[in-house]
Design an enzyme around this catalytic site. Sequence first.
Site, PDB file in Angstrom:
ATOM      1  N   HIS A  21     -26.809   7.917  32.354  1.00  0.00           N
ATOM      2  CA  HIS A  21     -27.282   6.530  32.366  1.00  0.00           C
ATOM      3  C   HIS A  21     -26.148   5.634  32.836  1.00  0.00           C
ATOM      4  O   HIS A  21     -24.982   5.898  32.557  1.00  0.00           O
ATOM      5  CB  HIS A  21     -27.712   6.105  30.953  1.00  0.00           C
ATOM      6  CG  HIS A  21     -28.576   4.893  30.952  1.00  0.00           C
ATOM      7  ND1 HIS A  21     -28.068   3.616  30.981  1.00  0.00           N
ATOM      8  CD2 HIS A  21     -29.917   4.763  30.967  1.00  0.00           C
ATOM      9  CE1 HIS A  21     -29.059   2.757  30.992  1.00  0.00           C
ATOM     10  NE2 HIS A  21     -30.194   3.416  30.985  1.00  0.00           N
ATOM     11  N   ASP A  42     -35.982   9.117  29.426  1.00  0.00           N
ATOM     12  CA  ASP A  42     -36.965   9.910  30.178  1.00  0.00           C
ATOM     13  C   ASP A  42     -36.956  11.383  29.811  1.00  0.00           C
ATOM     14  O   ASP A  42     -37.793  12.141  30.302  1.00  0.00           O
ATOM     15  CB  ASP A  42     -36.670   9.759  31.682  1.00  0.00           C
ATOM     16  CG  ASP A  42     -36.889   8.338  32.128  1.00  0.00           C
ATOM     17  OD1 ASP A  42     -35.940   7.733  32.667  1.00  0.00           O
ATOM     18  OD2 ASP A  42     -37.986   7.807  31.874  1.00  0.00           O
TER      19      ASP A  42
HETATM   20  C1  SDX Z   1     -33.765   4.804  33.583  1.00  0.00           C
HETATM   21  O1  SDX Z   1     -30.608   1.027  34.045  1.00  0.00           O
HETATM   22  C2  SDX Z   1     -31.483   1.239  33.106  1.00  0.00           C
HETATM   23  O2  SDX Z   1     -31.412   0.638  32.052  1.00  0.00           O
HETATM   24  C3  SDX Z   1     -32.564   2.265  33.465  1.00  0.00           C
HETATM   25  C4  SDX Z   1     -33.490   2.661  32.321  1.00  0.00           C
HETATM   26  C5  SDX Z   1     -34.379   1.521  31.879  1.00  0.00           C
HETATM   27  O3  SDX Z   1     -34.872   1.557  30.754  1.00  0.00           O
HETATM   28  O4  SDX Z   1     -34.676   0.636  32.740  1.00  0.00           O
HETATM   29  O5  SDX Z   1     -32.739   3.127  31.222  1.00  0.00           O
HETATM   30  C6  SDX Z   1     -34.458   3.771  32.763  1.00  0.00           C
HETATM   31  O6  SDX Z   1     -33.758   4.675  34.798  1.00  0.00           O
HETATM   32  C7  SDX Z   1     -33.053   5.917  32.895  1.00  0.00           C
HETATM   33  C8  SDX Z   1     -32.275   6.850  33.894  1.00  0.00           C
HETATM   34  C9  SDX Z   1     -33.299   7.819  34.476  1.00  0.00           C
HETATM   35  N1  SDX Z   1     -32.698   8.573  35.600  1.00  0.00           N
HETATM   36  C10 SDX Z   1     -32.428   9.905  35.460  1.00  0.00           C
HETATM   37  O7  SDX Z   1     -32.565  10.532  34.419  1.00  0.00           O
HETATM   38  C11 SDX Z   1     -31.976  10.563  36.753  1.00  0.00           C
HETATM   39  C12 SDX Z   1     -30.763  11.466  36.481  1.00  0.00           C
HETATM   40  N2  SDX Z   1     -29.629  10.595  36.169  1.00  0.00           N
HETATM   41  C13 SDX Z   1     -28.707  10.252  37.262  1.00  0.00           C
HETATM   42  O8  SDX Z   1     -29.361  10.048  38.477  1.00  0.00           O
HETATM   43  C14 SDX Z   1     -27.703   9.161  36.846  1.00  0.00           C
HETATM   44  O9  SDX Z   1     -27.228   9.517  35.622  1.00  0.00           O
HETATM   45  C15 SDX Z   1     -28.157   7.720  36.788  1.00  0.00           C
HETATM   46  C16 SDX Z   1     -28.733   7.254  38.088  1.00  0.00           C
HETATM   47  C17 SDX Z   1     -29.137   7.516  35.707  1.00  0.00           C
HETATM   48  C18 SDX Z   1     -26.910   6.884  36.476  1.00  0.00           C
HETATM   49  O10 SDX Z   1     -26.126   6.933  37.563  1.00  0.00           O
HETATM   50  P1  SDX Z   1     -24.657   6.263  37.526  1.00  0.00           P
HETATM   51  O11 SDX Z   1     -24.311   5.594  36.276  1.00  0.00           O
HETATM   52  O12 SDX Z   1     -24.526   5.507  38.779  1.00  0.00           O
HETATM   53  O13 SDX Z   1     -23.789   7.493  37.441  1.00  0.00           O
HETATM   54  P2  SDX Z   1     -23.219   8.199  38.690  1.00  0.00           P
HETATM   55  O14 SDX Z   1     -24.356   8.531  39.597  1.00  0.00           O
HETATM   56  O15 SDX Z   1     -22.102   7.378  39.204  1.00  0.00           O
HETATM   57  O16 SDX Z   1     -22.700   9.513  37.995  1.00  0.00           O
HETATM   58  C19 SDX Z   1     -21.437   9.524  37.339  1.00  0.00           C
HETATM   59  C20 SDX Z   1     -21.015  10.964  37.460  1.00  0.00           C
HETATM   60  C21 SDX Z   1     -21.163  11.474  38.894  1.00  0.00           C
HETATM   61  O17 SDX Z   1     -20.185  12.476  39.059  1.00  0.00           O
HETATM   62  P3  SDX Z   1     -18.814  12.020  39.872  1.00  0.00           P
HETATM   63  O18 SDX Z   1     -19.258  11.412  41.175  1.00  0.00           O
HETATM   64  O19 SDX Z   1     -18.133  11.009  38.942  1.00  0.00           O
HETATM   65  O20 SDX Z   1     -18.078  13.321  40.023  1.00  0.00           O
HETATM   66  O21 SDX Z   1     -21.873  11.807  36.671  1.00  0.00           O
HETATM   67  C22 SDX Z   1     -22.617  12.664  37.483  1.00  0.00           C
HETATM   68  C23 SDX Z   1     -22.519  12.139  38.916  1.00  0.00           C
HETATM   69  O22 SDX Z   1     -22.569  13.208  39.854  1.00  0.00           O
HETATM   70  N3  SDX Z   1     -23.990  12.623  37.003  1.00  0.00           N
HETATM   71  C24 SDX Z   1     -24.777  13.683  36.861  1.00  0.00           C
HETATM   72  C25 SDX Z   1     -25.974  13.180  36.326  1.00  0.00           C
HETATM   73  N4  SDX Z   1     -25.892  11.854  36.178  1.00  0.00           N
HETATM   74  C26 SDX Z   1     -24.661  11.503  36.613  1.00  0.00           C
HETATM   75  N5  SDX Z   1     -24.590  14.974  37.136  1.00  0.00           N
HETATM   76  C27 SDX Z   1     -25.621  15.803  36.861  1.00  0.00           C
HETATM   77  N6  SDX Z   1     -26.823  15.417  36.335  1.00  0.00           N
HETATM   78  C28 SDX Z   1     -27.010  14.099  36.064  1.00  0.00           C
HETATM   79  N7  SDX Z   1     -28.171  13.691  35.559  1.00  0.00           N
END
Ligand code: SDX
Length: 430
Positions: free
Chosen positions: A307, A365
């Site tokens: 998140h 989710d």
């Molecule tokens: C919702 O914003 C809100 O409040 C949203 C929400 C709401 O109520 O409105 O809470 C609802 O959208 C919840 C999130 C649902 N999405 C997912 O479950 C999809 C999977 N999650 C990822 O796509 C990700 O965690 C996000 C998009 C949710 C958050 O992305 P960020 O904060 O921009 O994090 P990032 O992409 O910069 O990741 C940080 C690191 C990265 O590694 P590095 O580049 O630092 O090496 O963590 C890794 C990412 O690769 N990472 C993951 C991961 N999520 C982040 N690696 C594997 N699996 C994951 N799910």
Amino acid sequence: MAEGKTAKLQLGGKDFDLAVLSPTAGPDVIDIRKLYGEAGVFTYDPGFTSTASCDSTITYIDGDKGELWYRGYPIEQLAEHSHYLEVCYLLLYGELPNRDQLVDFETRVTRHTMVHEQMHYFFRGFRRDSHPMATMVGVVGAMSAFYHDSIDINDPVQREIASIRLIAKVPTIAAMAYKYSLGQPFVYPRNELDYASNFLHMCFSVPAEPYQVDPALARAMDRIFTLHADHEQNASTSTVRLAGSSGANPFACIAAGIACLWGPAHGGANQACLEMLRQIGTVDRIPEFLARAKDKNDPFRLMGFGHRVYKNFDPRAKVMKESADEVLDLLGIHNNPTLQVAKELERIALEDEYFVAKKLYPNVDFYSGIILEAIGFPTSMFTPIFALSRTVGWISQWKEMIADPQNKIGRPRQLYVGAPRRDYKPLDAR
Ligand code: SDX
């Protein structure tokens, strides 16, 4: 906001004093509104990871403590003691309603649940196998073609009617999208049913026989609505605010929010998460998928994990997990393979150094799809249910912005890294 503190910026041999604003809770913010005018520079923050786009009184998240408040009330207490329409009142008006206020609000919403009969024709234009989110974006946007008496954003009375209409009609439209995908007739709302029971009735009843809503499932549905109702300035809420800042009508703004929510990184994650759990299939395949999630060269991510704000557990996921156990128990679904995989995946991931280091926890989710599938919804209906739950949050944030005297059109700047100025080159010279 308390003022008085300042931050000093030194740039090009000059000092700039920037006001520091202190919130009720959360980090201080540096007020950079005059930065470009005084220092001739922009700030740079793709994805707005360190940027406050507005001030708001509606929802507060503490990502480190795993806290979520609606108007100051912790989500766990609202999920346990309140119900969705009372939460809608709280988000819209800022205080919990007294008994008379609650009855009046519920009556107003109930009496707006039907849609204009001609809106039925919109569905005929979609293929039966259209994703319900495509239908919802189209039909909710089309509400502005029907409800002309509630699109003047400068009239507080019209803003209020539009808010009630959206909270009341979006579930009806979501249920119609579901029925249309099944080839079943639309089911009209029933005013004697509560909000969640009415939604289940519109989705699962058929004209051929009576349908009795299970109160325990209605309670679980109502809790899912509450957990998804608002969440600060997430991507879809920011979309609604940006659309609203141009003066677009509320129905168009909510349609924009629905479109943004659809993405798998946002509201589409509940559908993607359940499909991922099914793809994993059995507990013994979890390590293979965890390896893929950690592989930089593999676009696969663990859906329902991570998140932007929560770097500790998502308090909604905790409530949702308890609810999943209750609903499956109630339905006599024991040893649900998807739930087994989800729980084992959560256990392993939370001990895995990659996820611990990156502070990745289950989000809202991760478990919601398990409950929705147990209630009887196909995965394609998961995000529409998120959208109808979040409509009150979107419209509350939109109302707050429109009523703000500082409200102006949102217009971010950029760091231009394209070609320098150059003259046109005639075709023969290329
Ligand atoms: C919702 O914003 C809100 O409040 C949203 C929400 C709401 O109520 O409105 O809470 C609802 O959208 C919840 C999130 C649902 N999405 C997912 O479950 C999809 C999977 N999650 C990822 O796509 C990700 O965690 C996000 C998009 C949710 C958050 O992305 P960020 O904060 O921009 O994090 P990032 O992409 O910069 O990741 C940080 C690191 C990265 O590694 P590095 O580049 O630092 O090496 O963590 C890794 C990412 O690769 N990472 C993951 C991961 N999520 C982040 N690696 C594997 N699996 C994951 N799910």
